[in-house]
Design a protein around this motif. Structure first.
Motif, short mmCIF file in Angstrom:
data_model
loop_
_atom_site.label_atom_id
_atom_site.label_comp_id
_atom_site.label_asym_id
_atom_site.label_seq_id
_atom_site.Cartn_x
_atom_site.Cartn_y
_atom_site.Cartn_z
N GLN A 372 -37.54 64.95 6.51
CA GLN A 372 -37.74 66.24 5.54
C GLN A 372 -36.50 66.75 5.05
O GLN A 372 -36.28 67.37 3.68
CB GLN A 372 -38.36 67.38 6.50
CG GLN A 372 -38.91 68.55 5.69
CD GLN A 372 -40.05 68.00 4.79
OE1 GLN A 372 -40.77 67.46 4.87
NE2 GLN A 372 -39.84 68.82 3.50
N SER A 373 -35.38 66.58 5.90
CA SER A 373 -34.02 67.10 5.59
C SER A 373 -33.57 66.25 3.99
O SER A 373 -32.89 66.85 3.33
CB SER A 373 -32.87 67.18 6.59
OG SER A 373 -32.90 65.77 6.96
N LYS A 375 -35.50 64.93 2.06
CA LYS A 375 -36.39 65.48 0.89
C LYS A 375 -35.64 66.80 0.35
O LYS A 375 -35.49 67.21 -1.07
CB LYS A 375 -37.76 65.47 1.17
CG LYS A 375 -38.42 64.22 1.58
CD LYS A 375 -39.83 64.72 1.96
CE LYS A 375 -40.66 63.42 2.46
NZ LYS A 375 -42.02 63.83 2.90
N LYS A 376 -35.31 67.71 1.21
CA LYS A 376 -34.82 68.86 0.80
C LYS A 376 -33.50 68.70 -0.03
O LYS A 376 -33.32 69.34 -1.20
CB LYS A 376 -34.70 69.63 1.93
CG LYS A 376 -34.15 71.12 1.72
CD LYS A 376 -33.96 72.02 3.14
CE LYS A 376 -33.24 73.43 2.70
NZ LYS A 376 -31.78 73.15 2.74
#
Length: 465
Positions: A372-373, A375-376
């Protein structure tokens, strides 16, 4: 603040300067009849103009003669750090360049004919002049960005001195770049991180957060930064030194760059440019501490073509003989960065030290990201930098690299794992510092030029180099 907002603010300031006069005239106009009203308006306009001349706002645009000299070597005798005051700029510069030249054309770069005799017809061709008129919008953007670069670097010449911390130097230069170009995310801003590579480090070094490196009297520093408008990048660099013993090294590289520019032109083979550069560069030698060193071209560093939002657009301009295929030539309409690197070492660089420069690949593959990091961070890169280069310092700014896009809420934290993941999967490319042998010294000069149909225009040329 946009350019339009800046201009509107100046208008309001000017009106405020004439406020007392306008109020008196308005009262007179109310008492008079309709016919008198026209006369009163004319009278009011004249008074306001007289007031403007006396007000502080008019002083901002006062044209002056440049007088301030730089503390560093490696620049022309015609270099002044307040070069821009001749256009009515403030000292230090605060007026956005687009506002400074509002209603006027931006300065044209140095004009040179295309090198080959077979292309001499281009200079007087009406048909080709018509083609240039079609591209005038492109030329205007490039000249605007080039003038921002000239004014920012002229300002930088004034404060680059022994004792300055390199991180402070970069922040000061980059903030002025943002101010004068009126930073607006991907539309306008910094072209790439400020390189300030020292001594044996030839390129791709900028301080990471926590790096407290200080510039010293005996350092040889390459300052390389970019400005972009609508993705049209100005890429230009020079070398800073304070000890005159390095003068022959700087002269060798500067003259080699100028020879590369002179040799360039439509239909010129890129390998011929490399041969001409090497011949000039390696005719020099430098004596350091009683030992004489030949100046060598750094053979695995090159100039390059520049595309929109693409700092390296596919073609490389070698700086040595037989540096590329003989069939590759310069073409009409292309934009190039002609840069040369000289060294007292082996003339070959390798990647070394901690990485600070990163850039999303122009043709990055679509890769499903599990973290997720990651993607962010990729979302932040896409929105803030696109395919332009960035550095860790920018990610850790409160604005994350763009105040226009993020305000003061763009700062990235705990991002190193995500950044490594993006590099591992091929979306982002890391560009570590490029280093020659430790103990040697390297120098660089670079200019951006357009292959216009009738001539070549060295858009980044200035009075400094």
């Amino acid at each position: 603040m946009t350019v339009d907002e800046v201009e509107k603010k100046e208008e309001v300031d000017n009106q405020d300067d004439g406020e007392d006069v306008e109020d008196d005239d308005d009262e007179e106009g109310e008492e008079g009849g309709e016919g008198e009203g026209g006369a009163k308006k004319k009278k009011r306009k004249k008074k306001r103009n007289r007031k403007k001349k006396k007000g502080g706002a008019a002083a901002v645009g006062e044209v002056k003669e440049p007088t301030l000299r730089p503390p560093s070597l490696g620049l022309k005798d015609t270099c002044f750090t307040d070069y821009y005051v001749k256009y009515g700029q403030t000292e230090p510069p605060t007026i956005p360049v687009a506002a400074l030249f509002s209603g006027k054309p931006f300065p044209v770069g140095e004009i040179q004919p295309h090198a080959l005799e077979s292309q001499s017809y281009r200079q007087n061709s009406e048909e080709l002049r018509d083609m240039e008129r079609i591209s005038e919008d492109l030329y205007t953007k490039v000249r605007n960005a080039a003038e921002v670069h000239r004014q920012v670097r002229s300002y930088a010449h004034s404060f680059i001195k022994p004792g300055i911390k390199l991180s402070d130097m970069c922040e000061r230069l980059e903030n002025k770049n943002r101010e004068l170009v009126v930073e607006a995310g991907l539309d306008r801003g910094i072209g790439f991180p400020t390189g300030c590579s020292l001594n044996h480090v030839a390129a791709h070094y900028t301080p990471n957060p926590g790096d407290d490196t200080v510039l010293s009297y005996d350092d040889v520093m390459k300052v390389d930064f970019g400005t972009q408008i609508d993705g049209r990048i100005i890429d230009s660099a020079w070398t800073v030194s304070f000890n005159p013993k390095y003068d022959p090294l700087l002269k060798a590289v500067k003259e080699a760059t100028d020879e590369g520019i002179k040799t360039a032109g439509i239909d010129v083979r890129l390998c011929d440019i490399g041969e001409a550069i090497q011949e000039v560069m390696e005719s020099f030698e430098v004596e350091l501490d009683g030992k004489t060193y030949p100046v060598k071209c750094i053979r695995n560093l090159n100039g390059h073509s520049i595309g929109q939002h693409q700092i390296h657009a596919g073609k490389s301009v070698p700086i040595v003989k037989n540096g590329c295929e003989a069939s590759i030539r310069m073409e009409e309409g292309e934009i190039y960065a002609i840069e040369t690197f000289g060294s007292t070492g082996r003339g070959y660089v390798v990647e070394d030290m901690e990485c600070s420069h990163y850039m999303k690949n122009f043709d990055a593959p679509h890769v499903p990201l599990r973290m997720q990091s990651s993607k962010k961070l990729l979302g932040h890169i896409n929105k803030t930098f696109g395919t332009l280069a960035f550095c860790r310092r920018w990610l850790e700014r409160l604005d994350g690299g763009s105040a226009t896009i993020h305000g003061d809420r763009g700062q990235q934290t705990k991002y190193m794992g995500a950044l490594k993941n993006l590099c591992d999967v091929g979306i982002v490319q890391a560009y570590p510092p490029l280093c020659d042998a430790k103990g040697c010294y390297t120098a660089q000069y670079e200019h951006t030029m357009i292959m216009r149909p009738t001539c070549k225009e060295v858009v980044s040329r200035g009075d400094d180099y």
